[in-house]
Enzyme design. Structure first.
Site, PDB file in Angstrom:
ATOM      1  N   ARG A 164      10.376  -4.373  -9.594  1.00 35.51           N
ATOM      2  CA  ARG A 164       9.465  -3.910 -10.646  1.00 35.51           C
ATOM      3  C   ARG A 164       9.941  -4.271 -12.061  1.00 35.51           C
ATOM      4  NH1 ARG A 164       7.204  -3.332  -6.568  1.00 35.51           N
ATOM      5  NH2 ARG A 164       5.907  -1.586  -5.910  1.00 35.51           N
ATOM      6  N   SER A 237       1.045   4.276  -8.493  1.00 34.34           N
ATOM      7  CA  SER A 237       2.380   4.899  -8.513  1.00 34.34           C
ATOM      8  C   SER A 237       2.800   5.116  -9.960  1.00 34.34           C
ATOM      9  CB  SER A 237       3.413   3.997  -7.853  1.00 34.34           C
ATOM     10  OG  SER A 237       3.137   3.849  -6.486  1.00 34.34           O
ATOM     11  N   GLU A 338       6.975   3.983 -13.879  1.00 39.19           N
ATOM     12  CA  GLU A 338       6.561   2.607 -13.675  1.00 39.19           C
ATOM     13  C   GLU A 338       5.437   2.309 -14.675  1.00 39.19           C
ATOM     14  OE1 GLU A 338       5.483   1.248  -9.533  1.00 39.19           O
ATOM     15  OE2 GLU A 338       3.762   0.519 -10.658  1.00 39.19           O
TER      16      GLU A 338
HETATM   17  N1  EPU Z   1       5.507   9.648   1.849  1.00 39.12           N
HETATM   18  C1  EPU Z   1       5.552  11.006   1.850  1.00 39.12           C
HETATM   19  N2  EPU Z   1       4.666  11.689   1.074  1.00 39.12           N
HETATM   20  C2  EPU Z   1       3.756  11.057   0.291  1.00 39.12           C
HETATM   21  C3  EPU Z   1       3.682   9.655   0.320  1.00 39.12           C
HETATM   22  C4  EPU Z   1       4.587   8.948   1.099  1.00 39.12           C
HETATM   23  O1  EPU Z   1       6.376  11.622   2.525  1.00 39.12           O
HETATM   24  O2  EPU Z   1       3.010  11.736  -0.406  1.00 39.12           O
HETATM   25  C5  EPU Z   1       6.492   8.898   2.655  1.00 39.12           C
HETATM   26  C6  EPU Z   1       5.811   7.952   3.633  1.00 39.12           C
HETATM   27  O3  EPU Z   1       5.565   8.604   4.837  1.00 39.12           O
HETATM   28  C7  EPU Z   1       6.828   6.847   3.766  1.00 39.12           C
HETATM   29  C8  EPU Z   1       7.495   6.797   2.407  1.00 39.12           C
HETATM   30  O4  EPU Z   1       7.209   8.046   1.784  1.00 39.12           O
HETATM   31  O5  EPU Z   1       7.805   7.170   4.725  1.00 39.12           O
HETATM   32  C9  EPU Z   1       7.029   5.636   1.553  1.00 39.12           C
HETATM   33  O6  EPU Z   1       5.651   5.736   1.276  1.00 39.12           O
HETATM   34  P1  EPU Z   1       4.679   4.471   1.098  1.00 39.12           P
HETATM   35  O7  EPU Z   1       4.914   3.515   2.183  1.00 39.12           O
HETATM   36  O8  EPU Z   1       3.326   4.992   0.849  1.00 39.12           O
HETATM   37  O9  EPU Z   1       5.132   3.693  -0.145  1.00 39.12           O
HETATM   38  P2  EPU Z   1       5.893   4.056  -1.519  1.00 39.12           P
HETATM   39  O10 EPU Z   1       7.335   3.723  -1.310  1.00 39.12           O
HETATM   40  O11 EPU Z   1       5.559   5.389  -1.988  1.00 39.12           O
HETATM   41  C10 EPU Z   1       5.684   1.707  -2.580  1.00 39.12           C
HETATM   42  C11 EPU Z   1       5.136   1.120  -3.837  1.00 39.12           C
HETATM   43  C12 EPU Z   1       3.631   0.957  -3.740  1.00 39.12           C
HETATM   44  C13 EPU Z   1       3.312   0.124  -2.539  1.00 39.12           C
HETATM   45  C14 EPU Z   1       3.877   0.799  -1.289  1.00 39.12           C
HETATM   46  C15 EPU Z   1       3.662  -0.018  -0.055  1.00 39.12           C
HETATM   47  C16 EPU Z   1       6.531   1.768  -5.736  1.00 39.12           C
HETATM   48  C17 EPU Z   1       6.694   2.672  -6.875  1.00 39.12           C
HETATM   49  N3  EPU Z   1       5.454   1.966  -4.965  1.00 39.12           N
HETATM   50  O12 EPU Z   1       5.212   3.022  -2.508  1.00 39.12           O
HETATM   51  O13 EPU Z   1       3.194   0.294  -4.887  1.00 39.12           O
HETATM   52  O14 EPU Z   1       1.923  -0.051  -2.407  1.00 39.12           O
HETATM   53  O15 EPU Z   1       5.307   0.964  -1.466  1.00 39.12           O
HETATM   54  O16 EPU Z   1       4.573  -1.072  -0.013  1.00 39.12           O
HETATM   55  O17 EPU Z   1       7.332   0.890  -5.527  1.00 39.12           O
HETATM   56  C18 EPU Z   1       2.400   0.550  -7.063  1.00 39.12           C
HETATM   57  O18 EPU Z   1       3.390  -0.112  -7.378  1.00 39.12           O
HETATM   58  O19 EPU Z   1       1.557   0.996  -7.903  1.00 39.12           O
HETATM   59  C19 EPU Z   1       2.231   0.847  -5.675  1.00 39.12           C
HETATM   60  C20 EPU Z   1       1.243   1.588  -5.223  1.00 39.12           C
END
Ligand code: EPU
Length: 346
Positions: A164, A237, A338
């Protein structure tokens, strides 16, 4: 090119928040852009470059200076053996572009489907999702250097891409991206290692999904997890996932065994790991679906802040600060936004 005064910015952002720009112009060519920056310099104005408005929170007091809206359009395909070079102007909509390359059978960007924003904004924070980052498909980035007042090209390694982050974010406003050259594969392979994608295809008994199927899967996963920016005010995010040292991650894992830990997608960084902030906000801090006044976290993804009505920028920022404080208290982690703040928000 027309320079307007006192232009409302709210509707140009996905948060649907923000005051007025003192001066505003939409640029459609490199000439327009040069002229706009000259105007700002001659009048001693700060300037801010606006793309799709999907990763910013603009002050309710607006922006003192010139807002330059990037509207340069055009996609050019150059076939070159097994790869295809695609040069895209900064004002193109990101997902329209991804749709177009997937239709042409080009691999590399399918996991980045449905991310809001423009092509010019993609390298700035090295957008990433579902195990892919845009840096892996970028050959070079063409920019306008606002100090030297000239156009120049950055090769991939000169962009200093990180999780990022990039030189364009570090040196905010020094370089304005005007086009991006991608290198995409004609006979590539899909990457469905990310947990959500694996589960999606396992459920469908599909062990060899096509390029189009991967795009469709990403769209369907995102549609369930993330709010539709056309209906709900949000900037996706709000915070970055936390990058912390191995021993701190180990201590947290002892306390919270479900915490997802990923490698940092950066070959130089073996010292640290990335931990899921969404999980921490949800399971450690109880923030999923929380709300305070007009602000809240999304019901299916705690990392996403939403404007539930007429939220002000101040309310969002205060809520974000509360979240930062609670995360620090509970986990000792300092988290970072972010989303970029624009103008004065107290
Ligand atoms: N999870 C929870 N509670 C929640 C949401 C998620 O427990 O409310 C858990 C999920 O079950 C999973 C883990 O957290 O085990 C990760 O969640 P997720 O795969 O949804 O992705 P993230 O790490 O929260 C990142 C990026 C997203 C991107 C997703 C998919 C960042 C800040 N965010 O989110 O990017 O779409 O991975 O790869 O890096 C963005 O940058 O705007 C964005 C949406």
């Amino acid at each position: 090119m027309k320079i307007e005064k006192d232009k409302s910015l709210k509707e140009m952002t996905t948060f649907k928040i923000g005051g007025r720009a003192q001066f505003f112009c939409a640029v459609q060519s490199e000439n327009d852009l040069e002229e706009a920056v000259k105007f700002a310099k001659e009048n001693n104005l700060q300037f801010f470059v606006l793309g799709g408005g999907s990763n910013i929170l603009i002050s309710d007091k607006g922006f003192e200076g010139l807002v330059i809206k990037m509207e340069m359009k055009g996609i050019e395909f150059q076939e070159n053996g097994a790869e295809e070079k695609v040069i895209v102007k900064a004002g193109e909509d990101w997902d329209n572009f991804v749709e177009e390359v997937v239709k042409r059978g080009l691999y590399g960007l399918e996991n980045l489907s449905l991310i809001p924003g423009t092509v010019g904004a993609a390298p700035v924070q090295n957008i990433g999702a579902y195990g892919s980052e845009v840096k892996d498909s970028i050959e070079s980035v063409r920019v306008f250097d606002t100090e030297k007042m000239e156009f120049r090209d950055f090769r991939n390694f000169e962009c200093k891409f990180e999780y990022r982050n990039s030189i364009f974010k570090i040196k905010n406003n020094l370089f304005i991206i005007v086009s991006v050259a991608f290198v995409l594969k004609q006979n590539g392979q899909v990457n469905i290692d990310y947990k959500d994608l694996q589960e999606f295809f396992l459920l469908k008994n599909n062990f060899k999904p096509s390029l189009t199927e991967v795009r469709e899967a990403v769209i369907s996963i995102r549609t369930v997890k993330l709010p539709d920016v056309r209906k709900i005010g949000t900037a996706g995010s709000f915070f970055k996932n936390a990058i912390i040292g191995h021993s701190q991650a180990h201590d947290l894992k002892v306390r919270y065994s479900g915490l997802p830990i990923y490698p940092v997608n950066d070959s130089d960084d073996n010292e640290n790991v990335k931990v899921s902030l969404a999980w921490i906000l949800d399971h450690v801090c109880g923030y999923r679906g929380a709300s305070k006044g007009n602000v809240g976290t999304y019901k299916n993804q705690a990392l996403v802040l939403v404007n539930n009505g007429n939220a002000t920028a101040e309310e969002i920022k205060q809520f974000a600060h509360e979240i930062k404080r609670v995360v620090k208290e509970k986990t000792a982690i300092d988290i970072e936004e972010e989303v970029q703040y624009v103008g004065e928000i107290s």
